[in-house]
Design a protein around this motif. Structure first.
Motif, PDB file in Angstrom:
ATOM      1  N   SER A   9       0.820  -1.210   0.000  1.00  0.00           N
ATOM      2  CA  SER A   9       0.000   0.000   0.000  1.00  0.00           C
ATOM      3  C   SER A   9       0.856   1.263   0.000  1.00  0.00           C
ATOM      4  CB  SER A   9      -0.926   0.000   1.210  1.00  0.00           C
ATOM      5  OG  SER A   9      -0.180   0.005   2.411  1.00  0.00           O
ATOM      6  N   LEU A  10       2.146   1.126   0.300  1.00  0.00           N
ATOM      7  CA  LEU A  10       3.058   2.262   0.227  1.00  0.00           C
ATOM      8  C   LEU A  10       3.493   2.573  -1.196  1.00  0.00           C
ATOM      9  CD1 LEU A  10       5.432   1.645   3.271  1.00  0.00           C
ATOM     10  CD2 LEU A  10       3.748   3.475   3.031  1.00  0.00           C
ATOM     11  N   SER A  11       3.239   1.662  -2.122  1.00  0.00           N
ATOM     12  CA  SER A  11       3.697   1.876  -3.505  1.00  0.00           C
ATOM     13  C   SER A  11       3.113   3.135  -4.133  1.00  0.00           C
ATOM     14  CB  SER A  11       3.368   0.650  -4.352  1.00  0.00           C
ATOM     15  OG  SER A  11       4.030  -0.491  -3.857  1.00  0.00           O
ATOM     16  N   PRO A  12       1.787   3.377  -4.028  1.00  0.00           N
ATOM     17  CA  PRO A  12       1.290   4.641  -4.604  1.00  0.00           C
ATOM     18  C   PRO A  12       1.875   5.874  -3.925  1.00  0.00           C
ATOM     19  CG  PRO A  12      -0.508   3.109  -4.202  1.00  0.00           C
ATOM     20  CD  PRO A  12       0.695   2.543  -3.521  1.00  0.00           C
ATOM     21  N   LEU A  13       2.141   5.773  -2.621  1.00  0.00           N
ATOM     22  CA  LEU A  13       2.709   6.916  -1.912  1.00  0.00           C
ATOM     23  C   LEU A  13       4.148   7.160  -2.343  1.00  0.00           C
ATOM     24  CD1 LEU A  13       1.326   6.266   1.689  1.00  0.00           C
ATOM     25  CD2 LEU A  13       0.297   7.579  -0.179  1.00  0.00           C
ATOM     26  N   ALA A  14       4.922   6.080  -2.475  1.00  0.00           N
ATOM     27  CA  ALA A  14       6.308   6.226  -2.929  1.00  0.00           C
ATOM     28  C   ALA A  14       6.347   6.763  -4.355  1.00  0.00           C
ATOM     29  CB  ALA A  14       7.035   4.890  -2.829  1.00  0.00           C
ATOM     30  N   TRP A  15       5.450   6.249  -5.207  1.00  0.00           N
ATOM     31  CA  TRP A  15       5.412   6.743  -6.587  1.00  0.00           C
ATOM     32  C   TRP A  15       4.993   8.206  -6.632  1.00  0.00           C
ATOM     33  CZ3 TRP A  15       7.156   6.303 -11.207  1.00  0.00           C
ATOM     34  CH2 TRP A  15       6.497   6.900 -12.282  1.00  0.00           C
ATOM     35  N   GLY A  16       4.022   8.587  -5.816  1.00  0.00           N
ATOM     36  CA  GLY A  16       3.610   9.982  -5.782  1.00  0.00           C
ATOM     37  C   GLY A  16       4.715  10.898  -5.300  1.00  0.00           C
ATOM     38  N   MET A  53       3.442  20.679   2.644  1.00  0.00           N
ATOM     39  CA  MET A  53       2.265  21.527   2.486  1.00  0.00           C
ATOM     40  C   MET A  53       1.938  21.806   1.029  1.00  0.00           C
ATOM     41  SD  MET A  53       1.180  21.758   5.442  1.00  0.00           S
ATOM     42  CE  MET A  53      -0.196  22.795   4.955  1.00  0.00           C
ATOM     43  N   ILE A  54       2.952  21.976   0.192  1.00  0.00           N
ATOM     44  CA  ILE A  54       2.669  22.259  -1.216  1.00  0.00           C
ATOM     45  C   ILE A  54       1.983  21.063  -1.867  1.00  0.00           C
ATOM     46  CG2 ILE A  54       3.728  22.773  -3.440  1.00  0.00           C
ATOM     47  CD1 ILE A  54       5.869  24.334  -1.993  1.00  0.00           C
ATOM     48  N   VAL A  55       2.507  19.866  -1.623  1.00  0.00           N
ATOM     49  CA  VAL A  55       1.881  18.668  -2.189  1.00  0.00           C
ATOM     50  C   VAL A  55       0.495  18.468  -1.602  1.00  0.00           C
ATOM     51  CG1 VAL A  55       2.175  16.199  -2.562  1.00  0.00           C
ATOM     52  CG2 VAL A  55       4.163  17.676  -2.466  1.00  0.00           C
ATOM     53  N   LEU A  56       0.347  18.766  -0.318  1.00  0.00           N
ATOM     54  CA  LEU A  56      -0.941  18.578   0.348  1.00  0.00           C
ATOM     55  C   LEU A  56      -2.018  19.471  -0.242  1.00  0.00           C
ATOM     56  CD1 LEU A  56      -2.317  17.096   2.747  1.00  0.00           C
ATOM     57  CD2 LEU A  56      -1.693  19.050   4.158  1.00  0.00           C
ATOM     58  N   MET A  57      -1.664  20.688  -0.637  1.00  0.00           N
ATOM     59  CA  MET A  57      -2.648  21.662  -1.081  1.00  0.00           C
ATOM     60  C   MET A  57      -2.807  21.736  -2.590  1.00  0.00           C
ATOM     61  SD  MET A  57      -1.643  24.738   1.569  1.00  0.00           S
ATOM     62  CE  MET A  57      -3.119  25.691   1.216  1.00  0.00           C
ATOM     63  N   ALA A  58      -1.851  21.177  -3.347  1.00  0.00           N
ATOM     64  CA  ALA A  58      -1.883  21.358  -4.804  1.00  0.00           C
ATOM     65  C   ALA A  58      -1.900  20.064  -5.589  1.00  0.00           C
ATOM     66  CB  ALA A  58      -0.684  22.186  -5.252  1.00  0.00           C
ATOM     67  N   SER A  59      -1.958  18.893  -4.932  1.00  0.00           N
ATOM     68  CA  SER A  59      -1.860  17.628  -5.659  1.00  0.00           C
ATOM     69  C   SER A  59      -3.178  16.892  -5.800  1.00  0.00           C
ATOM     70  CB  SER A  59      -0.855  16.708  -4.961  1.00  0.00           C
ATOM     71  OG  SER A  59      -1.337  16.326  -3.678  1.00  0.00           O
ATOM     72  N   GLY A  60      -4.193  17.244  -5.032  1.00  0.00           N
ATOM     73  CA  GLY A  60      -5.434  16.499  -5.061  1.00  0.00           C
ATOM     74  C   GLY A  60      -5.447  15.317  -4.120  1.00  0.00           C
ATOM     75  N   ASN A  61      -4.269  14.847  -3.666  1.00  0.00           N
ATOM     76  CA  ASN A  61      -4.143  13.758  -2.684  1.00  0.00           C
ATOM     77  C   ASN A  61      -4.886  12.502  -3.116  1.00  0.00           C
ATOM     78  OD1 ASN A  61      -2.573  15.153  -0.595  1.00  0.00           O
ATOM     79  ND2 ASN A  61      -4.401  16.435  -0.395  1.00  0.00           N
ATOM     80  N   THR A  62      -4.668  12.117  -4.349  1.00  0.00           N
ATOM     81  CA  THR A  62      -5.234  10.867  -4.866  1.00  0.00           C
ATOM     82  C   THR A  62      -4.096   9.875  -5.059  1.00  0.00           C
ATOM     83  OG1 THR A  62      -5.058  11.785  -7.101  1.00  0.00           O
ATOM     84  CG2 THR A  62      -7.189  11.955  -6.007  1.00  0.00           C
ATOM     85  N   ALA A  63      -4.171   8.756  -4.345  1.00  0.00           N
ATOM     86  CA  ALA A  63      -3.101   7.752  -4.388  1.00  0.00           C
ATOM     87  C   ALA A  63      -3.220   6.946  -5.673  1.00  0.00           C
ATOM     88  CB  ALA A  63      -3.174   6.847  -3.169  1.00  0.00           C
ATOM     89  N   SER A  87       0.870  10.157 -15.779  1.00  0.00           N
ATOM     90  CA  SER A  87       0.332  11.321 -16.466  1.00  0.00           C
ATOM     91  C   SER A  87       0.550  12.580 -15.631  1.00  0.00           C
ATOM     92  CB  SER A  87      -1.167  11.132 -16.722  1.00  0.00           C
ATOM     93  OG  SER A  87      -1.731  12.313 -17.266  1.00  0.00           O
ATOM     94  N   PRO A  88       1.064  13.636 -16.242  1.00  0.00           N
ATOM     95  CA  PRO A  88       1.226  14.889 -15.480  1.00  0.00           C
ATOM     96  C   PRO A  88      -0.086  15.596 -15.219  1.00  0.00           C
ATOM     97  CG  PRO A  88       1.849  15.216 -17.764  1.00  0.00           C
ATOM     98  CD  PRO A  88       1.562  13.754 -17.620  1.00  0.00           C
ATOM     99  N   PHE A  89      -1.192  15.138 -15.837  1.00  0.00           N
ATOM    100  CA  PHE A  89      -2.480  15.775 -15.657  1.00  0.00           C
ATOM    101  C   PHE A  89      -3.303  15.135 -14.548  1.00  0.00           C
ATOM    102  CE2 PHE A  89      -1.855  16.377 -20.410  1.00  0.00           C
ATOM    103  CZ  PHE A  89      -1.281  17.608 -20.263  1.00  0.00           C
ATOM    104  N   GLU A  90      -2.766  14.145 -13.873  1.00  0.00           N
ATOM    105  CA  GLU A  90      -3.460  13.490 -12.772  1.00  0.00           C
ATOM    106  C   GLU A  90      -2.727  13.768 -11.468  1.00  0.00           C
ATOM    107  OE1 GLU A  90      -5.408   9.727 -15.230  1.00  0.00           O
ATOM    108  OE2 GLU A  90      -3.858   9.385 -13.714  1.00  0.00           O
ATOM    109  N   GLY A  91      -3.464  13.660 -10.378  1.00  0.00           N
ATOM    110  CA  GLY A  91      -2.893  13.964  -9.081  1.00  0.00           C
ATOM    111  C   GLY A  91      -2.109  12.801  -8.509  1.00  0.00           C
ATOM    112  N   MET A  92      -1.637  12.988  -7.276  1.00  0.00           N
ATOM    113  CA  MET A  92      -0.876  11.959  -6.580  1.00  0.00           C
ATOM    114  C   MET A  92      -0.978  12.235  -5.087  1.00  0.00           C
ATOM    115  SD  MET A  92       1.223  14.643  -6.814  1.00  0.00           S
ATOM    116  CE  MET A  92       1.877  14.583  -8.483  1.00  0.00           C
TER     117      MET A  92
END
Length: 383
Positions: free
Chosen positions: A72-79, A303-313, A318-323
């Protein structure tokens, strides 16, 4: 026969005063040295204690041998890697280009004014940058996606066009527009190029695609566009990384002994050849150190990732999708994780990975930087 003049009664006191003051000064020096040494060891002990605590709290997760939790850490590490890569792709060309220009081409008077301004950008809090990126930049890019993509390509190309036009000018005009002041006369040029892109991009979108670019990506290519995505995170986090990379790279280039550059130019090399053949190889370890420290900052940013990434694992390139990065996951889920639960130990393990990565990267960067300084001192002394 004249006798030599006698010293006044106050002279022996003046000469003898340092003897009486010396023990007091020595005690103060020893006290200051002890305080500094204790502070240094306290910092090292605190860092070591943090690592031991994270490792101790991660042992139950490793003992569970539950691959589902670790996977389950794989999406987080990839993000995390995706956000850091996007930030470095945005920051490195600007930071290194600015460092080369200010260190090698900018006059000393302008350099003393521009360099502190760029370094002061590091004082901007990450939460402010994330706020601007999430609430202002992301909606604007969503409404003007075609313009944004055109600007990402057109602005670097317009810089090359400006350089070619400058070389094609008459010598008299090049003296009026010196390359050392390019930072001034390029500002109206880039403003004109931005206005040209704002005018031409919508026309090109309707002529080539016949519809909105977001709709075309969704229907024709199956690419979903999220309002807060990796492109937004890369721009915002890259803006936060630029000052640290610029400051270290500029210092490395400025520390190159002038005798090396003068010797290269005396042998017939121009300034561009001296830059590529002498300055950059000599300052290479320092530039590598700057890049490593910037990467460590990008990986650990929260904080930047928290507020600007959408927080979707998501495991998406794709650069047009969140992480969702590991740092953002820790900030979101740790307050709700029950101590001793599997989710708690998983978050602690993610913190251990971040701690280990940043510690190794910063240690490597500092080691390389110290070796560069020693080598440049030897080169300067030998010259």
């Amino acid at each position: 026969m004249t006798q030599p003049p006698r010293l006044s009664s106050s002279a022996p006191r003046t000469l003898a005063e340092p003897r009486y003051q010396r023990p007091h000064r020595q005690r103060l020096d020893r006290l200051a040295t002890s305080v500094i040494t204790a502070g240094a060891f306290a910092v090292l002990a605190a860092i070591l204690a943090i690592g031991i605590f994270l490792l101790w709290e991660s042992l139950p997760l490793l003992a569970m041998d539950d691959m589902a939790l670790i996977s389950s850490l794989s999406p987080l590490a990839w993000g995390t890697l995706k956000a850091a890569l996007a930030a470095m792709l945005f920051a490195l060309p600007l930071a290194l280009g600015a460092a080369v220009y200010t260190a090698m081409y900018m006059p000393a008077r302008q350099r003393t004014r521009i360099k502190p301004l760029l370094e002061m950008m590091e004082a901007i809090p990450g939460v402010v940058i994330g706020f601007i990126a999430g609430l202002i930049l992301a909606p604007w890019v969503e409404r003007h996606l075609t313009v944004t993509l055109v600007l990402l390509v057109w602005l670097p190309a317009s810089a090359l066009v400006a350089g070619m036009l400058w070389h094609a000018l008459h010598k008299r005009w090049r003296q009026r527009l010196p390359f050392s002041s390019a930072a001034l006369w390029l500002i109206p040029w880039f403003a004109l190029m931005v206005l040209l892109a704002l005018w031409a991009a919508p026309l090109a979108e309707q002529y080539l695609l016949g519809e909105d670019l977001r709709r075309f990506l969704d229907l024709q290519l199956g690419i979903d566009y999220a309002t807060r995505n990796a492109m937004i995170v890369g721009a915002a986090m890259g803006f936060a990384v630029i000052p640290s990379v610029y400051a270290l790279a500029e210092d490395a280039l400025s520390d190159v002994p002038p005798a090396l550059l003068e010797g290269a130019q005396a042998l017939g090399a121009d300034r561009w050849q001296a830059l590529w053949k002498v300055a950059l190889p000599a300052a290479g370890p320092g530039i590598f150190s700057a890049v490593m420290i910037g990467a460590g900052r990008a990986v650990g940013e929260t904080m930047i990732v928290l507020m600007a990434s959408g927080n979707t694992a998501l495991l998406s390139a794709s650069p047009f999708e969140g992480m969702r990065s590991m740092a953002a996951a820790i900030a979101i889920e740790m307050p709700e994780a029950a101590p001793g639960s599997s989710n708690y130990h998983m978050l602690i393990f993610a913190a251990l990975l971040l701690f280990g990565f940043t510690f190794v990267v910063n240690t490597l960067a500092e080691t390389v930087r110290l070796r560069l300084r020693t080598r440049l001192k030897r080169m300067g002394g030998g010259a």
